[in-house]
Write a protein that holds these residues in place. Structure first.
Motif, PDB file in Angstrom:
ATOM      1  N   GLU A 243       0.848  -1.193   0.000  1.00 21.80           N
ATOM      2  CA  GLU A 243       0.000   0.000   0.000  1.00 21.80           C
ATOM      3  C   GLU A 243       0.882   1.240   0.000  1.00 21.80           C
ATOM      4  OE1 GLU A 243      -2.617  -0.279   3.287  1.00 21.80           O
ATOM      5  OE2 GLU A 243      -3.491  -2.187   2.673  1.00 21.80           O
ATOM      6  N   LEU A 244       0.823   2.011  -1.072  1.00 18.67           N
ATOM      7  CA  LEU A 244       1.720   3.160  -1.228  1.00 18.67           C
ATOM      8  C   LEU A 244       1.375   4.312  -0.292  1.00 18.67           C
ATOM      9  CD1 LEU A 244       2.124   3.317  -5.115  1.00 18.67           C
ATOM     10  CD2 LEU A 244       3.640   2.266  -3.418  1.00 18.67           C
ATOM     11  N   ASP A 245       0.135   4.327   0.221  1.00 20.99           N
ATOM     12  CA  ASP A 245      -0.246   5.458   1.066  1.00 20.99           C
ATOM     13  C   ASP A 245       0.241   5.296   2.505  1.00 20.99           C
ATOM     14  OD1 ASP A 245      -1.908   3.287   1.452  1.00 20.99           O
ATOM     15  OD2 ASP A 245      -3.583   4.526   2.149  1.00 20.99           O
TER      16      ASP A 245
END
Length: 342
Positions: free
Chosen positions: A171-173
């Motif tokens: 998850e990049l966030d």
């Protein structure tokens, strides 16, 4: 925050020790088992307990009595040159035992123990030694990242780290997950005079006992290898509580009590403000019907007595010692206990 840490945090860094009998290649999973087959939790910690108790027993009957011993304990009857004894040891995770011929001669109904002559008093050592330790069922560390961002396996060759596996978060966030705090990873065991020496009968009495408890904590992948990359931070509570005995001489001295850990330390360490619960107050109701007086309806006065005092003792568990530990290889915590029949 630095001041708080200097007050509360005990850093117990294990001494770098060499391991005998090390194989050329080693593979560790977290959690897993040590080379001796003993389990460790998901931050690599193996917990063990050793106990050493000297107990004074007396037989007040005019006939001999046989005392059956739990063979999980070593025992030495201190008479006849300590010839009656049982010593346990562990091979490949399996407990075995050496018992003397003298003890076998005095066994009864195929039960292991010892005889007490009429009116005899004797000191007996009951022990769980380091080679046959009691292994604690340590709880896993409940990390804030739900098992991701974590090293799960390590491969060593000749004690040197070669490779490792990591569970990654895609998850990049979420660039960071959260902080880590020293979670308590064990539960105390509560022992009493009656639980340790049940059903001895009215003739065989325990006069006193003196002893020592040692808790050994091992960071398994670190301890058995040359490369010492990994540290684990956690907390432990006093592992064995003697309900009717006096406990003293903690080494090292504990960091705080369980009450302080819950009410102050955890909130301060994490950096959160502890919520304050508002006390609910009962409404005051004014009544004009009548008021209580020290006079009966007939007019006869009565003597007022003080209301009974109720002692509100805190649960003893809240005062249990807690140690905050940053572990490298291995650490030990010990304390003494004593009890007298009075």
């Amino acid at each position: 925050m630095k001041k708080a840490l200097s007050i509360f945090l005990i850093l117990i860094l294990g001494v770098v020790l060499s391991s005998s009998g090390m194989v050329s290649a080693s593979y560790y999973t977290v959690p897993g088992t040590s080379p001796e087959g003993l389990p460790y939790n998901n931050i690599g910690i193996l917990g063990e307990i050793m106990i050493d108790l000297n107990v004074t027993l007396i037989n007040t009957a005019p006939y001999p009595k046989f005392v059956v011993v739990n063979p999980r304990y070593d025992f030495i009857v201190h008479r006849n040159n300590d010839s009656e004894r049982l010593i346990n040891y562990r091979v490949g995770g399996v407990l075995k035992g050496n018992i003397t011929i003298e003890s076998l001669k005095h066994s009864l109904n195929y039960l292991i123990g010892f005889w007490l002559d009429p009116y005899e008093s004797v000191v007996v050592t009951f022990r769980i030694n380091s080679n046959a330790s009691y292994v604690l069922n340590l709880e896993d560390y409940n990390g804030p990242c739900k098992g991701i961002n974590k090293i799960t396996s390590l491969t060593y060759e000749n004690g040197t780290l070669q490779s490792l596996e990591i569970i990654r978060n895609d998850e990049l966030d979420k660039i960071v997950c959260s902080g880590v705090y020293p979670q308590i990873i064990n539960k105390p065991m509560f022992l009493s005079f009656r639980s340790m020496f049940p059903l001895l009968g009215r003739d065989v009495k325990v006069l006193k006992y003196r002893g020592k408890v040692t808790m050994r904590l091992t960071n398994v992948p670190n301890y058995y290898n040359k490369d010492k990359f990994f540290r684990s931070i956690f907390a432990v509570v006093q592992p064995i509580v003697f309900l009717d005995g006096q406990t003293y001489n903690y080494t090292p001295m504990y960091t705080m009590t369980y009450d302080e850990y819950l009410s102050t330390f955890v909130w301060s360490y994490v950096g959160l403000e502890k919520p304050h619960l508002k006390k609910s107050e009962a409404p005051v109701v004014e009544s004009t019907l009548f008021r209580l007086t020290p006079t009966l309806i007939s007019g006869v006065s009565i003597t007022q007595r003080a209301s009974p005092e109720v002692e509100n003792n805190k649960f003893a568990g809240l005062k249990l010692p807690v140690w905050i530990i940053l572990l490298g290889d291995r650490a030990e915590i010990s304390y003494f206990v004593r009890w007298d029949s009075g």
